[in-house]
Write a protein that holds these residues in place. Structure first.
Motif, PDB file in Angstrom:
ATOM      1  N   SER A 104       0.827  -1.210   0.000  1.00 44.18           N
ATOM      2  CA  SER A 104       0.000   0.000   0.000  1.00 44.18           C
ATOM      3  C   SER A 104       0.863   1.262   0.000  1.00 44.18           C
ATOM      4  CB  SER A 104      -0.952   0.005   1.204  1.00 44.18           C
ATOM      5  OG  SER A 104      -0.235   0.007   2.421  1.00 44.18           O
ATOM      6  N   THR A 105       2.062   1.177   0.584  1.00 44.68           N
ATOM      7  CA  THR A 105       2.990   2.309   0.512  1.00 44.68           C
ATOM      8  C   THR A 105       3.446   2.519  -0.921  1.00 44.68           C
ATOM      9  OG1 THR A 105       3.822   1.607   2.683  1.00 44.68           O
ATOM     10  CG2 THR A 105       5.060   3.324   1.533  1.00 44.68           C
ATOM     11  N   VAL A 106       3.747   1.431  -1.587  1.00 46.95           N
ATOM     12  CA  VAL A 106       4.172   1.509  -2.990  1.00 46.95           C
ATOM     13  C   VAL A 106       3.050   2.097  -3.847  1.00 46.95           C
ATOM     14  CG1 VAL A 106       4.899   0.162  -4.994  1.00 46.95           C
ATOM     15  CG2 VAL A 106       5.779  -0.416  -2.721  1.00 46.95           C
ATOM     16  N   GLU A 107       1.819   1.678  -3.568  1.00 46.48           N
ATOM     17  CA  GLU A 107       0.678   2.205  -4.327  1.00 46.48           C
ATOM     18  C   GLU A 107       0.540   3.715  -4.125  1.00 46.48           C
ATOM     19  OE1 GLU A 107      -2.674  -0.007  -3.014  1.00 46.48           O
ATOM     20  OE2 GLU A 107      -1.960  -1.911  -3.849  1.00 46.48           O
ATOM     21  N   LEU A 108       0.702   4.173  -2.879  1.00 51.40           N
ATOM     22  CA  LEU A 108       0.624   5.605  -2.606  1.00 51.40           C
ATOM     23  C   LEU A 108       1.761   6.339  -3.318  1.00 51.40           C
ATOM     24  CD1 LEU A 108      -0.420   8.140  -1.189  1.00 51.40           C
ATOM     25  CD2 LEU A 108       0.876   7.451   0.848  1.00 51.40           C
ATOM     26  N   MET A 112       1.313   9.231  -6.085  1.00 55.03           N
ATOM     27  CA  MET A 112       1.916  10.560  -5.955  1.00 55.03           C
ATOM     28  C   MET A 112       2.748  10.900  -7.182  1.00 55.03           C
ATOM     29  SD  MET A 112       3.019  10.436  -1.901  1.00 55.03           S
ATOM     30  CE  MET A 112       3.923  11.993  -1.959  1.00 55.03           C
ATOM     31  N   ARG A 113       3.519   9.917  -7.645  1.00 54.01           N
ATOM     32  CA  ARG A 113       4.353  10.160  -8.827  1.00 54.01           C
ATOM     33  C   ARG A 113       3.474  10.467 -10.039  1.00 54.01           C
ATOM     34  NH1 ARG A 113       7.154   5.479  -8.903  1.00 54.01           N
ATOM     35  NH2 ARG A 113       8.634   6.306  -7.389  1.00 54.01           N
ATOM     36  N   SER A 114       2.372   9.743 -10.182  1.00 53.93           N
ATOM     37  CA  SER A 114       1.487   9.965 -11.329  1.00 53.93           C
ATOM     38  C   SER A 114       0.835  11.349 -11.282  1.00 53.93           C
ATOM     39  CB  SER A 114       0.402   8.883 -11.374  1.00 53.93           C
ATOM     40  OG  SER A 114      -0.590   9.095 -10.377  1.00 53.93           O
ATOM     41  N   LYS A 115       0.741  11.927 -10.092  1.00 55.01           N
ATOM     42  CA  LYS A 115       0.149  13.256  -9.926  1.00 55.01           C
ATOM     43  C   LYS A 115       1.194  14.363  -9.888  1.00 55.01           C
ATOM     44  CE  LYS A 115      -4.032  11.551  -9.456  1.00 55.01           C
ATOM     45  NZ  LYS A 115      -5.107  11.820 -10.440  1.00 55.01           N
ATOM     46  N   GLY A 116       2.466  13.986 -10.042  1.00 53.29           N
ATOM     47  CA  GLY A 116       3.525  14.978 -10.002  1.00 53.29           C
ATOM     48  C   GLY A 116       3.774  15.544  -8.621  1.00 53.29           C
ATOM     49  N   ILE A 117       3.523  14.725  -7.573  1.00 58.40           N
ATOM     50  CA  ILE A 117       3.673  15.178  -6.189  1.00 58.40           C
ATOM     51  C   ILE A 117       4.980  14.653  -5.620  1.00 58.40           C
ATOM     52  CG2 ILE A 117       2.697  15.088  -3.865  1.00 58.40           C
ATOM     53  CD1 ILE A 117      -0.054  14.631  -5.207  1.00 58.40           C
ATOM     54  N   LYS A 124      14.361   8.898   4.655  1.00 60.69           N
ATOM     55  CA  LYS A 124      13.968   7.603   4.084  1.00 60.69           C
ATOM     56  C   LYS A 124      12.904   6.974   4.981  1.00 60.69           C
ATOM     57  CE  LYS A 124      18.329   6.726   1.688  1.00 60.69           C
ATOM     58  NZ  LYS A 124      19.488   5.814   1.541  1.00 60.69           N
ATOM     59  N   GLU A 125      11.694   7.400   4.787  1.00 61.71           N
ATOM     60  CA  GLU A 125      10.599   6.887   5.587  1.00 61.71           C
ATOM     61  C   GLU A 125       9.377   6.707   4.700  1.00 61.71           C
ATOM     62  OE1 GLU A 125       8.763   9.573   8.351  1.00 61.71           O
ATOM     63  OE2 GLU A 125       9.712  11.275   7.391  1.00 61.71           O
ATOM     64  N   PRO A 126       8.421   5.891   5.126  1.00 63.84           N
ATOM     65  CA  PRO A 126       7.234   5.656   4.304  1.00 63.84           C
ATOM     66  C   PRO A 126       6.394   6.927   4.146  1.00 63.84           C
ATOM     67  CG  PRO A 126       7.451   4.001   6.049  1.00 63.84           C
ATOM     68  CD  PRO A 126       8.429   5.081   6.355  1.00 63.84           C
ATOM     69  N   GLU A 127       5.836   7.084   2.960  1.00 65.86           N
ATOM     70  CA  GLU A 127       4.980   8.234   2.698  1.00 65.86           C
ATOM     71  C   GLU A 127       3.605   8.100   3.339  1.00 65.86           C
ATOM     72  OE1 GLU A 127       7.686   7.857  -0.949  1.00 65.86           O
ATOM     73  OE2 GLU A 127       6.750   6.545   0.517  1.00 65.86           O
ATOM     74  N   ASP A 128       3.268   6.892   3.833  1.00 63.66           N
ATOM     75  CA  ASP A 128       1.907   6.666   4.329  1.00 63.66           C
ATOM     76  C   ASP A 128       1.774   6.848   5.836  1.00 63.66           C
ATOM     77  OD1 ASP A 128       3.405   4.411   4.894  1.00 63.66           O
ATOM     78  OD2 ASP A 128       1.841   2.980   4.317  1.00 63.66           O
ATOM     79  N   HIS A 129       2.626   7.669   6.430  1.00 68.54           N
ATOM     80  CA  HIS A 129       2.444   8.092   7.828  1.00 68.54           C
ATOM     81  C   HIS A 129       1.193   8.970   7.877  1.00 68.54           C
ATOM     82  CE1 HIS A 129       3.079  10.255  11.567  1.00 68.54           C
ATOM     83  NE2 HIS A 129       4.121   9.475  11.864  1.00 68.54           N
ATOM     84  N   ILE A 130       0.326   8.742   8.855  1.00 66.06           N
ATOM     85  CA  ILE A 130      -0.941   9.481   8.885  1.00 66.06           C
ATOM     86  C   ILE A 130      -0.715  10.991   8.916  1.00 66.06           C
ATOM     87  CG2 ILE A 130      -1.170   9.339  11.417  1.00 66.06           C
ATOM     88  CD1 ILE A 130      -4.250   9.111  10.918  1.00 66.06           C
ATOM     89  N   GLY A 131       0.333  11.433   9.596  1.00 69.27           N
ATOM     90  CA  GLY A 131       0.609  12.866   9.641  1.00 69.27           C
ATOM     91  C   GLY A 131       0.965  13.419   8.274  1.00 69.27           C
TER      92      GLY A 131
END
Length: 212
Positions: A104-108, A112-117, A124-131
């Motif tokens: 699910s982290t990879v999917e996020l 993000m990459r597909s949206k240019g974000i 080096k941490e997961p992008e899916d931290h709730i914060g």
């Protein structure tokens, strides 16, 4: 509520809640936010109605009297060294192996990459931290990217956030963080209702079995 006002509300609440989950309580921004939330009238400025307002108010107000200092609660809940009672990363809840950097982290990340974000952090941490996700939602609202905001919430946050927040509130042992969990839960519910947002159904594997 017209669209521009709603997006402004999402931006404000996302910034506040995301910061409180992601940064230490003694960071410059959070120290000010925490002081505001401990005032009895903070809710008068909060954009979404709160079903548990009195309880949340009491939790924030009482958090000044607790034996466990807020910085120690933060350390135990978000840093370690021991197992975190309620890990704040989506893939821990959504991956069968309960791991960070899961599918699910990879999917996020791909979304993000597909949206240019670009990721908000260079660590080096997961992008899916709730914060981080809450602050990303705020940024999308500020950029008037409503469709992307809806996708982020429906696909990458709401499928697991309620489970995380329930366990987090139960295991926090901190009135401030219990109040934060309730405030976040009810704010997200208000946003979802305003958007009439259907949430992607995903299996939540993690049940928060870390010791108290």
């Amino acid at each position: 509520m017209h669209d521009a006002q709603f997006l402004e509300h999402v931006a404000v609440t996302g910034r506040v809640l995301g910061s409180l989950f992601y940064f230490a309580p003694d960071s410059e921004n959070n120290a000010e936010l925490i002081a505001i939330l401990r005032e009895p009238t903070w809710h008068e400025e909060w954009p979404f109605s709160l079903a548990s307002l009195n309880e949340i108010n009491a939790l924030f107000a009482d958090s000044t009297k607790q034996n466990e200092p807020l910085d120690e609660a933060w350390q135990r809940l978000f840093i370690g060294p021991y197992a975190l009672p309620a890990p704040p990363w989506g893939s821990v809840w959504l991956d069968k192996e309960n791991i960070i950097f899961g599918d699910s982290t990879v999917e996020l990340r791909q979304w993000m990459r597909s949206k240019g974000i670009e990721p908000a952090t260079t660590q080096k941490e997961p992008e899916d931290h709730i914060g981080l996700i809450l602050m990303l939602a705020a940024w999308l609202a500020e950029q008037d990217r409503r469709n992307d905001l809806e996708e982020l919430l429906a696909w990458h946050l709401l499928p697991w956030s309620a489970h995380f927040l329930d366990v987090f509130a139960t295991k926090a042992n901190s009135n401030f963080y219990r109040g934060l969990a309730m405030l976040t839960q009810e704010t997200l519910a208000g946003i979802q209702k305003q958007l009439s947002l259907p949430v992607m159904q995903k299996t939540v594997y993690y049940k928060g079995n870390a010791p108290e």
